[in-house]
Design an enzyme around this catalytic site. Structure first.
Site, PDB file in Angstrom:
ATOM      1  CG  PHE A 152      -0.245   0.489   2.490  1.00 29.24           C
ATOM      2  CD1 PHE A 152      -0.171   1.852   2.791  1.00 29.24           C
ATOM      3  CD2 PHE A 152       0.362  -0.405   3.371  1.00 29.24           C
ATOM      4  CE1 PHE A 152       0.482   2.296   3.936  1.00 29.24           C
ATOM      5  CE2 PHE A 152       1.013   0.047   4.514  1.00 29.24           C
ATOM      6  CZ  PHE A 152       1.070   1.401   4.801  1.00 29.24           C
ATOM      7  CE  LYS A 176      -2.983  -8.394  -4.404  1.00 29.28           C
ATOM      8  NZ  LYS A 176      -3.358  -7.400  -3.359  1.00 29.28           N
ATOM      9  CD  GLU A 179      -5.583  -5.935   0.242  1.00 31.69           C
ATOM     10  OE1 GLU A 179      -4.607  -5.758  -0.520  1.00 31.69           O
ATOM     11  OE2 GLU A 179      -5.592  -6.805   1.141  1.00 31.69           O
ATOM     12  NE  ARG A 180      -3.389  -2.453   3.906  1.00 33.51           N
ATOM     13  CZ  ARG A 180      -2.393  -2.538   4.763  1.00 33.51           C
ATOM     14  NH1 ARG A 180      -2.080  -1.524   5.518  1.00 33.51           N
ATOM     15  NH2 ARG A 180      -1.691  -3.652   4.883  1.00 33.51           N
ATOM     16  CB  SER A 229       4.895  -7.345   5.630  1.00 33.55           C
ATOM     17  OG  SER A 229       3.976  -8.357   5.268  1.00 33.55           O
ATOM     18  CB  CYS A 284      10.380  -0.314   2.575  1.00 31.30           C
ATOM     19  SG  CYS A 284      11.081   0.289   1.051  1.00 31.30           S
ATOM     20  CD  GLU A 385       8.369  -2.904   8.248  1.00 34.55           C
ATOM     21  OE1 GLU A 385       7.765  -3.969   8.045  1.00 34.55           O
ATOM     22  OE2 GLU A 385       8.810  -2.188   7.333  1.00 34.55           O
TER      23      GLU A 385
HETATM   24  P1  NAD Z   1       1.616  -6.575   3.053  1.00 34.47           P
HETATM   25  O1  NAD Z   1       2.653  -7.629   3.129  1.00 34.47           O
HETATM   26  O2  NAD Z   1       0.497  -6.602   4.029  1.00 34.47           O
HETATM   27  O3  NAD Z   1       0.904  -6.610   1.610  1.00 34.47           O
HETATM   28  C1  NAD Z   1       1.660  -6.652   0.415  1.00 34.47           C
HETATM   29  C2  NAD Z   1       0.837  -7.368  -0.651  1.00 34.47           C
HETATM   30  O4  NAD Z   1       0.590  -8.711  -0.219  1.00 34.47           O
HETATM   31  C3  NAD Z   1      -0.517  -6.728  -0.902  1.00 34.47           C
HETATM   32  O5  NAD Z   1      -0.780  -6.737  -2.282  1.00 34.47           O
HETATM   33  C4  NAD Z   1      -1.477  -7.623  -0.137  1.00 34.47           C
HETATM   34  O6  NAD Z   1      -2.764  -7.682  -0.718  1.00 34.47           O
HETATM   35  C5  NAD Z   1      -0.804  -8.982  -0.187  1.00 34.47           C
HETATM   36  N1  NAD Z   1      -1.088  -9.793   0.999  1.00 34.47           N
HETATM   37  C6  NAD Z   1      -1.352  -9.346   2.256  1.00 34.47           C
HETATM   38  N2  NAD Z   1      -1.556 -10.384   3.093  1.00 34.47           N
HETATM   39  C7  NAD Z   1      -1.410 -11.507   2.353  1.00 34.47           C
HETATM   40  C8  NAD Z   1      -1.499 -12.903   2.655  1.00 34.47           C
HETATM   41  N3  NAD Z   1      -1.787 -13.332   3.888  1.00 34.47           N
HETATM   42  N4  NAD Z   1      -1.283 -13.771   1.661  1.00 34.47           N
HETATM   43  C9  NAD Z   1      -0.992 -13.358   0.423  1.00 34.47           C
HETATM   44  N5  NAD Z   1      -0.910 -12.052   0.076  1.00 34.47           N
HETATM   45  C10 NAD Z   1      -1.116 -11.141   1.028  1.00 34.47           C
HETATM   46  O7  NAD Z   1       2.369  -5.175   3.076  1.00 34.47           O
HETATM   47  P2  NAD Z   1       1.737  -3.711   3.169  1.00 34.47           P
HETATM   48  O8  NAD Z   1       1.215  -3.497   4.548  1.00 34.47           O
HETATM   49  O9  NAD Z   1       0.843  -3.451   2.016  1.00 34.47           O
HETATM   50  O10 NAD Z   1       3.041  -2.815   2.938  1.00 34.47           O
HETATM   51  C11 NAD Z   1       3.928  -2.485   3.957  1.00 34.47           C
HETATM   52  C12 NAD Z   1       5.072  -3.454   4.032  1.00 34.47           C
HETATM   53  O11 NAD Z   1       5.762  -3.495   2.794  1.00 34.47           O
HETATM   54  C13 NAD Z   1       6.107  -3.056   5.067  1.00 34.47           C
HETATM   55  O12 NAD Z   1       6.562  -4.216   5.715  1.00 34.47           O
HETATM   56  C14 NAD Z   1       7.213  -2.445   4.227  1.00 34.47           C
HETATM   57  O13 NAD Z   1       8.503  -2.467   4.810  1.00 34.47           O
HETATM   58  C15 NAD Z   1       7.166  -3.301   3.027  1.00 34.47           C
HETATM   59  N6  NAD Z   1       7.775  -2.644   1.884  1.00 34.47           N
HETATM   60  C16 NAD Z   1       9.001  -3.094   1.487  1.00 34.47           C
HETATM   61  C17 NAD Z   1       9.634  -2.481   0.429  1.00 34.47           C
HETATM   62  C18 NAD Z   1      10.994  -2.949  -0.026  1.00 34.47           C
HETATM   63  O14 NAD Z   1      11.432  -2.479  -1.038  1.00 34.47           O
HETATM   64  N7  NAD Z   1      11.654  -3.852   0.677  1.00 34.47           N
HETATM   65  C19 NAD Z   1       9.018  -1.412  -0.241  1.00 34.47           C
HETATM   66  C20 NAD Z   1       7.763  -0.993   0.183  1.00 34.47           C
HETATM   67  C21 NAD Z   1       7.155  -1.627   1.256  1.00 34.47           C
END
Ligand code: NAD
Length: 501
Positions: A152, A176, A179-180, A229, A284, A385
């Protein structure tokens, strides 16, 4: 189902609801209003998107480099012209301030510009006369249908780390998004259509775990790029690679900045506050832990407190705001709960953002800048985090203790050192086990022509994102060894292992 307030998918060049009936709320975090719902895909919606992408690959994968580059240049112009519109969508759904959203669009655009140089980037290698009358060359071909699953916090930039290069190298793509905040992806799809990209080359499927699992299991998807994450990144990498796919999965972070006693403290405090509270800490590459080394501590803390208190928090659409709200009420409550736990576990709350109310936006999801001092590595605020505007300060005795502390952390995304000593900086740069390192630069996000990626639990897979590693990720190498013998040339064939002559 009304699609005025329900955000549909984009498959084969058109908006569609497919068979989806489940939805998820899309908030305006500044007002607390539920401004739309987004459809959540069922596996057959993913199948439809992959079918469209598979059909489109037949011609896009065969299209000339110059055909692809013309579309990319057109796309670049459209994103540039409509950047303000894209940034406003990001602000309205994510909450970050407009100027920050504009920066995110700009960083995404730079990857498009990088991808415009695909004629140079995709030149192969040729070796003349590797054996007598034999030449050899290497070139790279696209993989087929590639998927992107994105977080998101950068709804425009992170997808743009992926699809410009995937599409430039001849692949087709299924995105994909989170969704937020799903609307940026839809506007990007419209922009591709306006640029003349053939239908089916770029598709958007909204959804949750159901859609992600359908992507990870789909036999016609060759590669998956994920950012999110760490627990989900680990899962996506495991399940995707078990299904034979190429996977790059970037995870979460806990980014530390070391401040050495010889640093310019004013400079360090300004930059630390910007790196911790920009985008409400939902980056991140945000600095979430400051390591005030030795005598740096007390002076730095006074300056940091003042910086944190000076941040103007308000709705992202207000040009006076420097920091906006948190993305959802659940995220806000989680961040506040972690600050509570820090206080209960003995951290000193020097600046407290809990309970902040922004006049006129009483229902917005706000948390103010927060500074916690004397944090230790056992506290929940350190081991989690937080992903919010919370800066934890630890006080190691010397630079080696500080480097050891960073290296013991499971994450390895970004880090920085503030110092005036070239020798200390060099020791830090070489010794720290982190993928992206800043020297007096607290948010060292690589430019598009370098690659982006962390170490340890911040990245699963071999390839970093965009830059040269992005081109490698979305292509596979083929090596050709050829000869064109004159008729009547003795064959010289032998059952021995061929060696050069
Ligand atoms: P998230 O892991 O909750 O979601 C990321 C994606 O995974 C979304 O599209 C979501 O719909 C999907 N998802 C969520 N739960 C899932 C599940 N149980 N099974 C399968 N798919 C699922 O992350 P977020 O809250 O949207 O974003 C924040 C996180 O992303 C933080 O941890 C941040 O550090 C990380 N991030 C990392 C980078 C990097 O380059 N390393 C960059 C941006 C964000």
């Amino acid at each position: 189902m009304s699609i005025a307030t329900t955000i549909p998918h984009w498959i084969g060049g058109t908006r569609t609801s497919g068979v989806s009936t489940r939805t998820s709320p899309v908030w305006n975090p500044a007002t607390g209003e539920r401004q739309a719902d987004v459809l959540l895909a069922e596996p057959s919606d993913v199948d439809a998107a992959v079918a469209a992408a598979t059909a489109a690959f037949e011609s896009w994968g065969e299209s000339s480099i110059s055909t692809r580059v013309k579309v990319l240049f057109a796309f670049r112009e459209i994103v540039n012209r409509r950047a303000g519109e894209l940034a406003a969508l990001v602000t309205d759904e994510h909450g970050k301030v407009l100027s920050d959203a504009a920066g995110e669009v700009q960083r995404g655009l730079e990857v498009v510009e990088f991808a415009c140089s695909i004629p140079t980037l995709s030149k192969g290698a040729y070796s003349d006369q590797v054996s007598t009358d034999i030449d050899s060359f290497t070139f790279r071909q696209p993989l087929g249908v590639c998927a992107g699953i994105t977080p998101f916090n950068f709804p425009a930039m992170v997808p743009m780390w992926m699809f410009p290069i995937a599409i430039a190298t001849g692949n087709t793509f299924v995105l994909k998004p989170s969704e937020r905040d799903p609307s940026a992806a839809m506007l990007l799809a419209e922009m591709w259509a306006e640029a003349g990209l053939p239908d089916g080359v770029f598709n958007v499927v909204h959804g949750d775990k159901v859609a992600v699992d359908a992507i990870l299991d789909h036999p016609d998807i060759a590669a998956v790029s994920f950012v999110g994450s760490t627990p989900i990144a680990r899962y996506v990498h495991g399940r995707g690679t078990a299904n034979g796919k190429r996977v790059q999965a970037l995870g979460g972070a806990k980014n530390h900045a070391i401040v050495l006693p010889d640093a310019d403290m004013e400079f360090a405090a300004h930059h630390l506050a910007a790196a911790a509270f920009g985008s409400a800490g939902e980056r991140c590459m945000a600095i979430s832990a400051a390591l005030a080394v030795g005598s740096a501590g007390d002076h730095l803390m006074e300056l940091l407190d003042a910086q944190a208190r000076a941040v103007k928090v308000g709705p992202g659409r207000d040009a006076a705001s420097e920091m906006g709200p948190i993305v959802t009420p659940e995220s806000r409550d989680r961040i506040v709960g972690l600050i509570d736990s820090g206080a209960a576990q003995g951290a000193q709350v020097r600046v407290d953002g809990r309970g902040l109310v922004v006049p006129g936006h009483e229902n917005g999801f706000f948390v103010g800048p927060t500074v916690l001092d004397h944090v230790t590595t056992e506290m929940d605020v350190y081991t989690n985090e937080i992903f919010g505007p919370v800066l934890s300060v630890l006080r190691p005795g010397d630079v080696d203790e500080a480097i050891d502390l960073i290296n013991a952390n499971p994450y390895g995304n970004g880090t920085a050192v503030f110092t005036n000593s070239g020798g200390a900086a060099r020791r830090f740069v070489r010794g720290v086990k982190v993928g992206m390192v800043g020297v007096n630069v607290p948010v060292p996000v690589p430019m598009a022509y370098h690659s982006f990626g962390g170490w340890k639990d911040s990245l699963f897979g071999e390839h970093h994102m965009h830059g040269p590693e992005g081109v490698e990720f979305y292509t596979r190498a083929k090596v050709v060894t050829q000869r064109w013998p004159e008729s009547g040339t003795p064959s010289g064939a032998s059952l021995d292992m061929p060696t050069a002559r």
